[in-house]
Design a protein around this motif. Sequence first.
Motif, PDB file in Angstrom:
ATOM      1  N   ARG A 135    -143.130-147.851  -6.391  1.00  0.00           N
ATOM      2  CA  ARG A 135    -144.484-148.409  -6.367  1.00  0.00           C
ATOM      3  C   ARG A 135    -145.472-147.453  -5.706  1.00  0.00           C
ATOM      4  O   ARG A 135    -146.671-147.519  -5.962  1.00  0.00           O
ATOM      5  N   SER A 136    -144.972-146.580  -4.866  1.00  0.00           N
ATOM      6  CA  SER A 136    -145.853-145.645  -4.165  1.00  0.00           C
ATOM      7  C   SER A 136    -146.150-144.390  -4.977  1.00  0.00           C
ATOM      8  O   SER A 136    -146.920-143.539  -4.548  1.00  0.00           O
ATOM      9  N   ILE A 137    -145.530-144.279  -6.170  1.00  0.00           N
ATOM     10  CA  ILE A 137    -145.740-143.119  -7.034  1.00  0.00           C
ATOM     11  C   ILE A 137    -146.370-143.605  -8.336  1.00  0.00           C
ATOM     12  O   ILE A 137    -145.691-144.181  -9.190  1.00  0.00           O
ATOM     13  N   ARG A 138    -147.649-143.378  -8.493  1.00  0.00           N
ATOM     14  CA  ARG A 138    -148.397-143.958  -9.610  1.00  0.00           C
ATOM     15  C   ARG A 138    -147.770-143.620 -10.956  1.00  0.00           C
ATOM     16  O   ARG A 138    -147.658-144.475 -11.840  1.00  0.00           O
ATOM     17  N   ALA A 143    -141.832-147.693 -14.290  1.00  0.00           N
ATOM     18  CA  ALA A 143    -140.377-147.681 -14.460  1.00  0.00           C
ATOM     19  C   ALA A 143    -139.665-148.597 -13.459  1.00  0.00           C
ATOM     20  O   ALA A 143    -138.441-148.676 -13.452  1.00  0.00           O
ATOM     21  N   GLU A 144    -140.422-149.299 -12.649  1.00  0.00           N
ATOM     22  CA  GLU A 144    -139.851-150.151 -11.596  1.00  0.00           C
ATOM     23  C   GLU A 144    -138.817-151.166 -12.087  1.00  0.00           C
ATOM     24  O   GLU A 144    -137.806-151.392 -11.416  1.00  0.00           O
ATOM     25  N   PRO A 145    -139.017-151.834 -13.263  1.00  0.00           N
ATOM     26  CA  PRO A 145    -138.026-152.844 -13.682  1.00  0.00           C
ATOM     27  C   PRO A 145    -136.608-152.309 -13.804  1.00  0.00           C
ATOM     28  O   PRO A 145    -135.649-153.050 -13.570  1.00  0.00           O
ATOM     29  N   TYR A 146    -136.444-151.045 -14.172  1.00  0.00           N
ATOM     30  CA  TYR A 146    -135.095-150.472 -14.260  1.00  0.00           C
ATOM     31  C   TYR A 146    -134.430-150.442 -12.889  1.00  0.00           C
ATOM     32  O   TYR A 146    -133.232-150.686 -12.762  1.00  0.00           O
TER      33      TYR A 146
END
Length: 229
Positions: A135-138, A143-146
């Motif tokens: 979340r801290s890397i725009r 790709a967070e859900p993976y």
Amino acid sequence: QRGKELGVEDYLTKPIDPSSLVKIVNARLLRSAQVEVALLDEAYLETVNVLANTIEGRDPYTHGHIERVAAYTQWLAEALGWTGENLRLLRFGSRLHDIGKITVPDHVLKKPGQLTPEEWGLMAQHPVAGAKILRSIRYLRAAEPYVLYHHEGWDGRGYPEGLKGRDIPLEGRILAIADVFDAVTTSRPYHPGQPISEALHFLEENAGVLFDPDLVPIFVRVIHEHLTV
């Protein structure tokens, strides 16, 4: 012909039509932008690979896990018809799915035997920790859900949120199958690696229990297409 041999991509004949000139200039600018984006994407992927392999290097029992899981997830996604941006995010997410393990202490991560309930609690937090990092890397946020959902189970008994069925994002359901398939087919301290056929049988037995029952048959098919079973 000589111009083409020298690398000329566009040309105009006189008299020059203004609208044709504008179209060619716009097309050239678009191609340049596409090349820049592709190069930037490649640079990000190389950085992600370095980061992922550095994290994987902390765990002596999972060598090669990231690259194999990345390949399995891409085969499955392509069989589902994914292209473009979806595949781009999958390449990042599949490689970074265990990035949260950077927060797990060495004595837990490298423990050769059974984890205690307290140690398991620490290990089970790695999807949440990994999602927080992304979340801290725009550029990687999508790709967070993976990262967050690849340990959720179809029956709702997974972690960290205990989601069930199609409430689990598709990215997590895809990665869960590839992740477990690789875990079953490679040797770990707590079990020897199983033959591919046995691993596929395990997935089929748990379709609708641990894994998406619609995705498992497709995954089995693509494994048969790419690997010797």
